[in-house]
Design a protein around this motif. Structure first.
Motif, PDB file in Angstrom:
ATOM      1  N   PRO A 119      31.544  55.795  19.774  1.00  0.00           N
ATOM      2  CA  PRO A 119      31.002  54.902  18.741  1.00  0.00           C
ATOM      3  C   PRO A 119      29.749  54.157  19.183  1.00  0.00           C
ATOM      4  CG  PRO A 119      33.374  54.692  18.842  1.00  0.00           C
ATOM      5  CD  PRO A 119      32.977  55.537  20.002  1.00  0.00           C
ATOM      6  N   ALA A 120      29.700  53.753  20.458  1.00  0.00           N
ATOM      7  CA  ALA A 120      28.504  53.081  20.959  1.00  0.00           C
ATOM      8  C   ALA A 120      27.300  54.017  20.932  1.00  0.00           C
ATOM      9  CB  ALA A 120      28.749  52.566  22.379  1.00  0.00           C
ATOM     10  N   LEU A 121      27.499  55.258  21.355  1.00  0.00           N
ATOM     11  CA  LEU A 121      26.423  56.246  21.309  1.00  0.00           C
ATOM     12  C   LEU A 121      26.010  56.524  19.867  1.00  0.00           C
ATOM     13  CD1 LEU A 121      24.616  58.336  22.730  1.00  0.00           C
ATOM     14  CD2 LEU A 121      26.528  59.953  22.572  1.00  0.00           C
ATOM     15  N   TYR A 122      26.974  56.590  18.982  1.00  0.00           N
ATOM     16  CA  TYR A 122      26.718  56.821  17.550  1.00  0.00           C
ATOM     17  C   TYR A 122      25.833  55.710  16.977  1.00  0.00           C
ATOM     18  CZ  TYR A 122      28.022  57.741  12.626  1.00  0.00           C
ATOM     19  OH  TYR A 122      28.014  58.015  11.279  1.00  0.00           O
ATOM     20  N   MET A 123      26.137  54.473  17.339  1.00  0.00           N
ATOM     21  CA  MET A 123      25.346  53.339  16.845  1.00  0.00           C
ATOM     22  C   MET A 123      23.929  53.356  17.408  1.00  0.00           C
ATOM     23  SD  MET A 123      28.134  50.202  16.727  1.00  0.00           S
ATOM     24  CE  MET A 123      28.902  50.513  18.316  1.00  0.00           C
ATOM     25  N   ILE A 124      23.792  53.786  18.658  1.00  0.00           N
ATOM     26  CA  ILE A 124      22.465  53.860  19.263  1.00  0.00           C
ATOM     27  C   ILE A 124      21.629  54.957  18.614  1.00  0.00           C
ATOM     28  CG2 ILE A 124      21.218  54.377  21.393  1.00  0.00           C
ATOM     29  CD1 ILE A 124      23.547  53.074  22.917  1.00  0.00           C
ATOM     30  N   LEU A 125      22.234  56.121  18.412  1.00  0.00           N
ATOM     31  CA  LEU A 125      21.509  57.233  17.803  1.00  0.00           C
ATOM     32  C   LEU A 125      21.118  56.940  16.359  1.00  0.00           C
ATOM     33  CD1 LEU A 125      23.495  60.316  19.174  1.00  0.00           C
ATOM     34  CD2 LEU A 125      21.246  59.482  19.896  1.00  0.00           C
ATOM     35  N   HIS A 126      21.865  56.075  15.707  1.00  0.00           N
ATOM     36  CA  HIS A 126      21.536  55.726  14.321  1.00  0.00           C
ATOM     37  C   HIS A 126      20.153  55.119  14.198  1.00  0.00           C
ATOM     38  CE1 HIS A 126      21.420  52.309  11.357  1.00  0.00           C
ATOM     39  NE2 HIS A 126      21.556  53.332  10.545  1.00  0.00           N
ATOM     40  N   THR A 127      19.682  54.469  15.249  1.00  0.00           N
ATOM     41  CA  THR A 127      18.354  53.851  15.185  1.00  0.00           C
ATOM     42  C   THR A 127      17.256  54.887  14.965  1.00  0.00           C
ATOM     43  OG1 THR A 127      18.161  53.955  17.606  1.00  0.00           O
ATOM     44  CG2 THR A 127      19.097  51.946  16.658  1.00  0.00           C
ATOM     45  N   ILE A 128      17.536  56.150  15.285  1.00  0.00           N
ATOM     46  CA  ILE A 128      16.545  57.207  15.067  1.00  0.00           C
ATOM     47  C   ILE A 128      16.289  57.409  13.578  1.00  0.00           C
ATOM     48  CG2 ILE A 128      16.075  59.680  15.388  1.00  0.00           C
ATOM     49  CD1 ILE A 128      17.717  59.569  17.932  1.00  0.00           C
ATOM     50  N   VAL A 129      17.328  57.218  12.761  1.00  0.00           N
ATOM     51  CA  VAL A 129      17.202  57.464  11.314  1.00  0.00           C
ATOM     52  C   VAL A 129      17.374  56.182  10.499  1.00  0.00           C
ATOM     53  CG1 VAL A 129      17.901  59.871  11.467  1.00  0.00           C
ATOM     54  CG2 VAL A 129      19.652  58.105  11.240  1.00  0.00           C
ATOM     55  N   GLN A 130      17.149  55.045  11.135  1.00  0.00           N
ATOM     56  CA  GLN A 130      17.256  53.760  10.445  1.00  0.00           C
ATOM     57  C   GLN A 130      15.888  53.380   9.873  1.00  0.00           C
ATOM     58  OE1 GLN A 130      18.408  50.513  12.969  1.00  0.00           O
ATOM     59  NE2 GLN A 130      18.592  49.044  11.275  1.00  0.00           N
ATOM     60  N   ASP A 131      15.773  53.409   8.548  1.00  0.00           N
ATOM     61  CA  ASP A 131      14.471  53.149   7.921  1.00  0.00           C
ATOM     62  C   ASP A 131      14.336  51.726   7.395  1.00  0.00           C
ATOM     63  OD1 ASP A 131      16.354  53.440   5.960  1.00  0.00           O
ATOM     64  OD2 ASP A 131      15.116  54.685   4.643  1.00  0.00           O
ATOM     65  N   ARG A 132      15.423  50.968   7.345  1.00  0.00           N
ATOM     66  CA  ARG A 132      15.401  49.569   6.912  1.00  0.00           C
ATOM     67  C   ARG A 132      16.229  48.747   7.898  1.00  0.00           C
ATOM     68  NH1 ARG A 132      12.395  51.824   3.937  1.00  0.00           N
ATOM     69  NH2 ARG A 132      12.025  51.518   1.690  1.00  0.00           N
ATOM     70  N   ARG A 133      16.016  47.451   7.855  1.00  0.00           N
ATOM     71  CA  ARG A 133      16.809  46.579   8.718  1.00  0.00           C
ATOM     72  C   ARG A 133      18.292  46.716   8.373  1.00  0.00           C
ATOM     73  NH1 ARG A 133      15.690  40.052   9.588  1.00  0.00           N
ATOM     74  NH2 ARG A 133      17.367  39.703  11.141  1.00  0.00           N
ATOM     75  N   PHE A 134      18.619  46.659   7.101  1.00  0.00           N
ATOM     76  CA  PHE A 134      19.945  46.940   6.557  1.00  0.00           C
ATOM     77  C   PHE A 134      19.801  47.009   5.047  1.00  0.00           C
ATOM     78  CE2 PHE A 134      19.595  42.370   7.466  1.00  0.00           C
ATOM     79  CZ  PHE A 134      19.728  41.827   6.191  1.00  0.00           C
TER      80      PHE A 134
END
Length: 319
Positions: A119-134
């Motif tokens: 889950p920690a790795l999943y959350m980190i990798l999400h930043t690659i496809v995060q286009d908004r703050r939330f």
């Protein structure tokens, strides 16, 4: 105000606290992870549903930064917990020798990786496809923003689906093994004869129902993402060019339906865990051990809590 949203969330939070003595008696990574993820997500859902009841205003940006990431991590953490349960079910129904110390070490390491590190790795990798703050959804609050692109498909939506499919196969293997043992008049759990059929049934219901639901929701998510048209992904910097902005999800959009399906997974399976735990001997014994420790503590000369908590189930299958 949708009273059912905070109502179910806070009810689930309270019930999880009530079954806590029977769930964490063995200090198992798996059992503690399940309780922790469900508790945190229910608490976040309850607070979000109160703060964003009937509105889409940006109330607490710092809170959203933290809570949206935790909810995102739960998307892969809980299916991973279900997978670990399924692996244990398949192991205790297989014909083999009793688990050795080295096997226990490997199993604990695997559970730590799946329930915590993945889950920690999943959350980190999400930043690659995060286009908004939330993003903010009315009545449900803030959630993680995901760029609708092929990398997001692979990083965000596929892992929970793949984990759920693999876990379901393990559950089916365990059920087949039990059927074979019954046909051959063998013990149901040759690798762990102290496991009761009641515990096995409760765990397989909890795990396989959760994985089937997660798989169905993510199949719907994949169809929704692909049908709406994938956006081109050029680079991380281009994708995160508007990272300071906050997205607003219209309540009439299809993404709001997907968010609601994901949202209800947490309280429903929290309540299912609580209901199944009521029928378990481990919960009653957990309360008995806890009350014994508390009574001796108030009378003075108490021993450490772990001295009073018996291993209600063998370490091979405690969750």
């Amino acid at each position: 105000m949708r009273l059912e949203l905070p109502g179910f969330s806070f009810l689930s939070t309270a019930l999880l606290i009530l079954i806590l003595p029977g769930q964490v008696h063995s200090y198992s990574i798996l059992s503690v992870s399940i309780m922790a993820w469900l508790f945190l997500c229910n608490l976040i859902h309850g607070i979000n549903s109160v703060l964003w009841s009937g509105n889409q205003a940006v109330h607490a940006p710092a809170w959203c930064d933290i809570s949206s990431v935790v909810l995102l991590g739960a998307m892969v953490a809980l299916p991973s917990c279900f997978l670990c349960i399924s692996c244990r079910l398949a192991a205790i129904t297989s014909i083999g020798t009793v688990e050795q110390r080295r096997d226990k070490t490997y199993r604990k390491a695997f559970e730590a990786v799946m329930c915590l590190l993945l889950p920690a790795l999943y959350m980190i990798l999400h930043t690659i496809v995060q286009d908004r703050r939330f993003v903010i959804l009315e009545d449900y609050g803030c959630q993680a923003a995901v760029h609708n692109s092929l990398p997001a498909l692979i990083i965000v939506w596929l892992p929970p689906l793949c984990i759920s499919i693999v876990g379901t196969l393990y559950c089916l293997a365990a059920a087949i093994n039990v059927g074979k043992h019954r046909y051959n008049s063998n013990h149901y759990f040759p690798s762990a004869p102290e496991i009761t059929p009641s515990l096995f049934v409760r765990r397989i219901i909890f795990a396989i129902s959760g994985m089937l639901y997660v798989a169905a929701v993510h199949v719907y998510a994949l169809s929704l993402v692909t049908s709406s048209g994938l956006l081109p992904w050029i680079s991380i910097s281009q994708t995160r060019s508007q990272i300071a902005d906050v997205g607003i999800v219209p309540s009439s959009s299809q993404m709001s339906v997907l968010s609601e399906l994901i949202w209800w997974f947490i309280p429903v399976w929290s309540l299912l865990l609580c209901i199944l735990s009521v029928f378990g001997e481990e919960t009653r014994r957990g309360y008995h051990s806890t009350f014994t420790w508390l009574s001796q503590r108030f009378r003075g000369g108490a021993l450490p809590l772990h001295r009073h908590l018996p291993r209600l189930l063998p370490s091979r299958f405690t969750c």
